[in-house]
Design a protein around this motif. Structure first.
Motif, PDB file in Angstrom:
ATOM      1  N   ALA A 186       0.842  -1.203   0.000  1.00 38.36           N
ATOM      2  CA  ALA A 186       0.000   0.000   0.000  1.00 38.36           C
ATOM      3  C   ALA A 186       0.878   1.255   0.000  1.00 38.36           C
ATOM      4  N   TRP A 187       1.918   1.208   0.828  1.00 43.72           N
ATOM      5  CA  TRP A 187       2.838   2.356   0.862  1.00 43.72           C
ATOM      6  C   TRP A 187       3.479   2.563  -0.500  1.00 43.72           C
ATOM      7  N   TRP A 188       3.935   1.471  -1.120  1.00 43.13           N
ATOM      8  CA  TRP A 188       4.590   1.568  -2.426  1.00 43.13           C
ATOM      9  C   TRP A 188       3.616   2.063  -3.494  1.00 43.13           C
ATOM     10  N   ARG A 189       2.414   1.514  -3.502  1.00 45.88           N
ATOM     11  CA  ARG A 189       1.414   1.976  -4.469  1.00 45.88           C
ATOM     12  C   ARG A 189       1.087   3.460  -4.244  1.00 45.88           C
ATOM     13  N   GLY A 190       0.975   3.846  -2.989  1.00 44.49           N
ATOM     14  CA  GLY A 190       0.721   5.260  -2.675  1.00 44.49           C
ATOM     15  C   GLY A 190       1.859   6.146  -3.176  1.00 44.49           C
ATOM     16  N   THR A 191       3.104   5.655  -2.980  1.00 44.38           N
ATOM     17  CA  THR A 191       4.262   6.404  -3.462  1.00 44.38           C
ATOM     18  C   THR A 191       4.207   6.534  -4.982  1.00 44.38           C
ATOM     19  N   LEU A 192       3.891   5.432  -5.669  1.00 46.46           N
ATOM     20  CA  LEU A 192       3.794   5.478  -7.129  1.00 46.46           C
ATOM     21  C   LEU A 192       2.683   6.421  -7.583  1.00 46.46           C
ATOM     22  N   VAL A 193       1.542   6.361  -6.907  1.00 49.88           N
ATOM     23  CA  VAL A 193       0.425   7.240  -7.274  1.00 49.88           C
ATOM     24  C   VAL A 193       0.807   8.700  -7.037  1.00 49.88           C
ATOM     25  N   ARG A 194       1.434   8.966  -5.868  1.00 49.12           N
ATOM     26  CA  ARG A 194       1.848  10.346  -5.580  1.00 49.12           C
ATOM     27  C   ARG A 194       2.872  10.835  -6.600  1.00 49.12           C
ATOM     28  N   ARG A 195       3.814   9.966  -6.978  1.00 46.43           N
ATOM     29  CA  ARG A 195       4.815  10.338  -7.984  1.00 46.43           C
ATOM     30  C   ARG A 195       4.139  10.628  -9.323  1.00 46.43           C
ATOM     31  N   THR A 196       3.195   9.766  -9.708  1.00 52.42           N
ATOM     32  CA  THR A 196       2.469   9.972 -10.964  1.00 52.42           C
ATOM     33  C   THR A 196       1.679  11.277 -10.915  1.00 52.42           C
ATOM     34  N   LEU A 197       1.013  11.519  -9.787  1.00 56.31           N
ATOM     35  CA  LEU A 197       0.258  12.770  -9.646  1.00 56.31           C
ATOM     36  C   LEU A 197       1.193  13.980  -9.664  1.00 56.31           C
ATOM     37  N   LEU A 198       2.364  13.848  -9.049  1.00 52.78           N
ATOM     38  CA  LEU A 198       3.332  14.943  -9.046  1.00 52.78           C
ATOM     39  C   LEU A 198       3.809  15.237 -10.471  1.00 52.78           C
ATOM     40  N   HIS A 199       4.122  14.181 -11.229  1.00 48.42           N
ATOM     41  CA  HIS A 199       4.532  14.377 -12.625  1.00 48.42           C
ATOM     42  C   HIS A 199       3.408  15.019 -13.436  1.00 48.42           C
ATOM     43  N   ALA A 200       2.186  14.553 -13.218  1.00 45.98           N
ATOM     44  CA  ALA A 200       1.048  15.127 -13.943  1.00 45.98           C
ATOM     45  C   ALA A 200       0.863  16.598 -13.561  1.00 45.98           C
ATOM     46  N   ALA A 201       1.011  16.901 -12.266  1.00 42.54           N
ATOM     47  CA  ALA A 201       0.867  18.288 -11.818  1.00 42.54           C
ATOM     48  C   ALA A 201       1.975  19.157 -12.408  1.00 42.54           C
ATOM     49  N   LEU A 202       3.206  18.640 -12.454  1.00 48.26           N
ATOM     50  CA  LEU A 202       4.309  19.398 -13.043  1.00 48.26           C
ATOM     51  C   LEU A 202       4.064  19.654 -14.525  1.00 48.26           C
ATOM     52  N   ARG A 203       3.599  18.637 -15.223  1.00 46.25           N
ATOM     53  CA  ARG A 203       3.310  18.817 -16.652  1.00 46.25           C
ATOM     54  C   ARG A 203       2.184  19.831 -16.855  1.00 46.25           C
ATOM     55  N   ALA A 204       1.166  19.750 -16.012  1.00 48.29           N
ATOM     56  CA  ALA A 204       0.069  20.719 -16.111  1.00 48.29           C
ATOM     57  C   ALA A 204       0.591  22.130 -15.823  1.00 48.29           C
ATOM     58  N   TRP A 205       1.463  22.251 -14.832  1.00 49.35           N
ATOM     59  CA  TRP A 205       2.042  23.557 -14.495  1.00 49.35           C
ATOM     60  C   TRP A 205       2.871  24.101 -15.651  1.00 49.35           C
ATOM     61  N   ILE A 206       3.650  23.229 -16.310  1.00 47.27           N
ATOM     62  CA  ILE A 206       4.455  23.649 -17.466  1.00 47.27           C
ATOM     63  C   ILE A 206       3.541  24.139 -18.586  1.00 47.27           C
ATOM     64  N   ILE A 207       2.472  23.403 -18.846  1.00 42.71           N
ATOM     65  CA  ILE A 207       1.528  23.812 -19.897  1.00 42.71           C
ATOM     66  C   ILE A 207       0.871  25.139 -19.534  1.00 42.71           C
ATOM     67  N   GLN A 208       0.505  25.302 -18.266  1.00 39.21           N
ATOM     68  CA  GLN A 208      -0.112  26.559 -17.833  1.00 39.21           C
ATOM     69  C   GLN A 208       0.861  27.729 -17.977  1.00 39.21           C
ATOM     70  N   CYS A 209       2.127  27.520 -17.620  1.00 41.72           N
ATOM     71  CA  CYS A 209       3.132  28.587 -17.779  1.00 41.72           C
ATOM     72  C   CYS A 209       3.297  28.958 -19.247  1.00 41.72           C
ATOM     73  N   TRP A 210       3.369  27.943 -20.104  1.00 39.29           N
ATOM     74  CA  TRP A 210       3.499  28.198 -21.542  1.00 39.29           C
ATOM     75  C   TRP A 210       2.298  28.992 -22.051  1.00 39.29           C
ATOM     76  N   TRP A 211       1.108  28.586 -21.629  1.00 42.04           N
ATOM     77  CA  TRP A 211      -0.101  29.268 -22.085  1.00 42.04           C
ATOM     78  C   TRP A 211      -0.140  30.714 -21.582  1.00 42.04           C
ATOM     79  N   LYS A 212       0.289  30.933 -20.339  1.00 44.37           N
ATOM     80  CA  LYS A 212       0.326  32.299 -19.807  1.00 44.37           C
ATOM     81  C   LYS A 212       1.307  33.159 -20.596  1.00 44.37           C
TER      82      LYS A 212
END
Length: 149
Positions: free
Chosen positions: A21-47
Motif C-alpha cells: 500500500a505504501w509503495w502503491r501510494g508512493t507510485l500514485v503520488r509520484r504519478t500525480l506529481l509528474h502530472a501536476a508538473l506537466r500541467a504547471w508547465i503547460i499553464q506557464c506556456w499558455w500564460k
C-alpha cells in the motif's frame, strides 16, 4: 501449521499489504506529481502565449493611435500653414500696393537713383542715373584700383 505460524503469516501478510500500500501510494503520488508538473508547465506556456498576444494587441493599438495622432497633427499644421499663407499673401498684396504708390510718388516728387557697377581686373566701372522730376543726369566713371602684384 500451528496457530503461531498462522498468526505470523497474518502479521506478515499485514506487513506485506502495508508495504504494498505504501509503495502503491508512493507510485500514485509520484504519478500525480509528474502530472501536476506537466500541467504547471503547460499553464506557464499558455500564460506566456497570452502575455505575448496581449502585448501584440497593445502594440497594434498603440501604433494605430500614434498614426492617428500623427495624422491629426499633420492636418492641423497644414491648416495653420494655409491660414498663415493666406494672411501673408494678403499682407504682401497690401505692401505691393503701398510700394507702387510710394514709388510713383517718389519718382514724381523727389526723383530716384539707379545704377550698376562692373569690377574688372584693376578698375571699377560705375554707371549712375539720377532722375529728379523731369531732369535726368547720367554719370559714368572708371576708377582705377591700386592692386599690388
Amino acid at each position: 501449521m500451528g496457530p503461531k505460524v498462522r498468526i505470523m503469516r497474518k502479521e506478515e501478510n499485514k506487513a506485506i499489504v502495508s508495504i504494498q500500500a505504501w509503495w502503491r501510494g508512493t507510485l500514485v503520488r509520484r504519478t500525480l506529481l509528474h502530472a501536476a508538473l506537466r500541467a504547471w508547465i503547460i499553464q506557464c506556456w499558455w500564460k506566456q502565449k497570452l502575455v505575448l498576444l496581449m502585448e501584440n494587441r497593445r502594440r497594434v493599438a498603440l501604433d494605430a493611435f500614434a498614426r492617428q495622432e500623427w495624422a491629426v497633427v499633420k492636418l492641423q499644421s497644414w491648416v495653420r500653414m494655409w491660414c498663415i499663407r493666406l494672411r501673408y499673401l494678403r499682407l504682401l498684396h497690401a505692401v505691393r500696393i503701398i510700394q507702387v504708390y510710394w514709388r510713383w510718388h517718389s519718382c514724381h516728387t523727389r526723383g530716384f537713383i539707379q545704377g550698376h557697377y562692373d569690377l574688372k581686373e584693376n578698375q571699377l566701372n560705375l554707371q549712375l542715373e539720377i532722375s529728379l522730376g523731369s531732369q535726368a543726369c547720367r554719370v559714368q566713371q572708371c576708377i582705377p584700383l591700386p592692386i599690388k602684384e
